[in-house]
Design a protein around this motif. Structure first.
Motif, PDB file in Angstrom:
ATOM      1  N   MET A 203       0.850  -1.193   0.000  1.00  0.00           N
ATOM      2  CA  MET A 203       0.000   0.000   0.000  1.00  0.00           C
ATOM      3  C   MET A 203       0.888   1.246   0.000  1.00  0.00           C
ATOM      4  N   THR A 204       0.565   2.194  -0.872  1.00  0.00           N
ATOM      5  CA  THR A 204       1.354   3.416  -0.963  1.00  0.00           C
ATOM      6  C   THR A 204       0.441   4.631  -0.798  1.00  0.00           C
ATOM      7  N   ILE A 205       1.061   5.756  -0.455  1.00  0.00           N
ATOM      8  CA  ILE A 205       0.310   7.009  -0.344  1.00  0.00           C
ATOM      9  C   ILE A 205      -0.291   7.368  -1.695  1.00  0.00           C
TER      10      ILE A 205
ATOM     11  N   LEU B 160      -4.346  -2.399  -5.126  1.00  0.00           N
ATOM     12  CA  LEU B 160      -4.613  -2.132  -3.716  1.00  0.00           C
ATOM     13  C   LEU B 160      -5.772  -3.004  -3.220  1.00  0.00           C
ATOM     14  N   GLU B 161      -6.804  -3.140  -4.030  1.00  0.00           N
ATOM     15  CA  GLU B 161      -7.948  -3.967  -3.647  1.00  0.00           C
ATOM     16  C   GLU B 161      -7.525  -5.422  -3.483  1.00  0.00           C
ATOM     17  N   GLU B 162      -6.640  -5.889  -4.371  1.00  0.00           N
ATOM     18  CA  GLU B 162      -6.164  -7.269  -4.273  1.00  0.00           C
ATOM     19  C   GLU B 162      -5.334  -7.461  -3.010  1.00  0.00           C
TER      20      GLU B 162
ATOM     21  N   ARG C 217      -8.151   9.512   4.042  1.00  0.00           N
ATOM     22  CA  ARG C 217      -8.116  10.975   4.197  1.00  0.00           C
ATOM     23  C   ARG C 217      -7.223  11.376   5.364  1.00  0.00           C
ATOM     24  N   ILE C 218      -7.306  10.613   6.448  1.00  0.00           N
ATOM     25  CA  ILE C 218      -6.465  10.903   7.618  1.00  0.00           C
ATOM     26  C   ILE C 218      -4.997  10.717   7.270  1.00  0.00           C
ATOM     27  N   VAL C 219      -4.690   9.615   6.578  1.00  0.00           N
ATOM     28  CA  VAL C 219      -3.303   9.335   6.189  1.00  0.00           C
ATOM     29  C   VAL C 219      -2.782  10.430   5.261  1.00  0.00           C
ATOM     30  N   GLN C 220      -3.615  10.847   4.296  1.00  0.00           N
ATOM     31  CA  GLN C 220      -3.204  11.876   3.355  1.00  0.00           C
ATOM     32  C   GLN C 220      -2.914  13.198   4.076  1.00  0.00           C
ATOM     33  N   GLN C 221      -3.771  13.557   5.025  1.00  0.00           N
ATOM     34  CA  GLN C 221      -3.546  14.788   5.776  1.00  0.00           C
ATOM     35  C   GLN C 221      -2.261  14.714   6.583  1.00  0.00           C
ATOM     36  N   GLU C 222      -2.040  13.597   7.253  1.00  0.00           N
ATOM     37  CA  GLU C 222      -0.845  13.452   8.083  1.00  0.00           C
ATOM     38  C   GLU C 222       0.418  13.458   7.234  1.00  0.00           C
TER      39      GLU C 222
END
Length: 308
Positions: free
Chosen positions: A1-3, A39-41, A69-74
């Motif tokens: 998983m990546t940003i 990502l879904e896989e 959204r939380i990860v993106q903000q952080e």
């Protein structure tokens, strides 16, 4: 998983369309689709239901998007911390602002501000109060200029200035012959007001005790202050304008302006950010530029003014 993968799924959620999301992310649609599928896989779940148009998140997808959204903000805060440490006034700054503030405040400071800080890319979007606060909470805006104190614990405010409400009265109205507007003289029959949901309207209705007002919105919906001003100038009715609008008027237009009797209804214009926003130097510079652009008497609440 990546940003990057999280950014892609958030873009699809925003546009509800893979092609538009890809265009927004500056990648091809096959690339975006492949990254989301990967990502879904990896997660073993389907984030989006592709069998409907527009596409929509699945039940588990909604939860994944909320966390994304939380990860993106952080993650974004990492770059912001560096910029703050360097006192840098650059990069993208997303500003939400009320439609009843933007036309009168932005021309006073924005052009000069951008000349002084050409490396700063300010993206301005007009929004009603509730939408602006939601945009801050979701991390879609960095700051908002609104006219009410936010109740949300995660939002913080900084007062910019205080702005009176003024009457704008047709020459055919009995009130035109008066020097001052008294709330008892205001009736709803020939009154032009914004739609519900605009705090400019809501604050006036409360101050003037016009909860049951029957106004001209029966004939005209989704109007703006500028539209209503043209109606008044054409000889019909009464509307209200913010104080900063007064300074844009011609001498002939100023003849239609009537102040309220004491106490003068006044709104508090505030700069709101999420408490997690760290670029305090940029906020300070923005606040100073705004305050320098308005008349000095508007920087403090006067004894004859009443906050609505």
């Amino acid at each position: 998983m990546t940003i990057q993968q999280l950014e892609y799924i958030l873009a699809v959620d925003k546009f509800r369309h893979f092609a538009k999301a890809a265009e927004y992310c500056l990648v091809t649609q096959p690339t975006l689709s492949a990254m989301i599928q990967k990502l879904e896989e990896e997660l073993g779940v389907q984030i989006f239901d592709r069998s409907v148009q527009p596409v929509c998140p699945t039940a588990i997808g909604e939860k994944i998007l909320a966390q994304a959204r939380i990860v993106q903000q952080e993650a974004g805060h990492v770059k912001e911390i560096v910029k703050e440490e360097q006192k840098s006034v650059s990069g993208i700054f997303r500003l939400a602002i009320l439609p009843t503030i933007a036309p009168y405040l932005l021309p006073r400071f924005y052009p000069t501000f951008m000349e002084h800080y050409p490396e700063l890319d300010i993206s301005v979007t007009e929004m009603k109060t509730q939408n602006a606060k939601e945009s801050l909470l979701k991390g879609e805006s960095d700051a908002a200029i609104i006219a009410s104190i936010p109740e949300e614990a995660s939002l913080q405010k900084d007062v910019l200035f205080y702005e009176e409400f003024l009457g704008y009265v047709s020459r055919k109205e009995p009130l035109f012959k008066k020097d001052l507007i008294r709330t008892s003289a205001i009736t709803g029959e020939r009154l032009w007001l914004l739609d519900e949901g605009h705090c400019f309207r809501d604050q006036l209705v409360k101050f003037c005790q016009l909860e049951n007002v029957k106004d001209n919105q029966r004939a005209y919906h989704l109007g703006s202050i500028e539209t209503f001003m043209r109606m008044v100038e054409g000889g019909k009715g009464i509307t209200f304008i913010p104080q900063l609008a007064f300074y844009q008027l011609s001498e002939q237009q100023k003849e239609l302006v009537r102040p309220f009797a004491i106490p003068h209804p006044t709104r508090q214009i505030v700069l709101v950010t999420n408490k997690s926003f760290v670029r305090y130097s940029l906020l300070r510079i923005l606040k100073e530029a705004i305050q320098a652009s308005v008349p000095k008497e508007m920087l403090s609440l006067q004894a004859v003014q009443y906050l609505v």
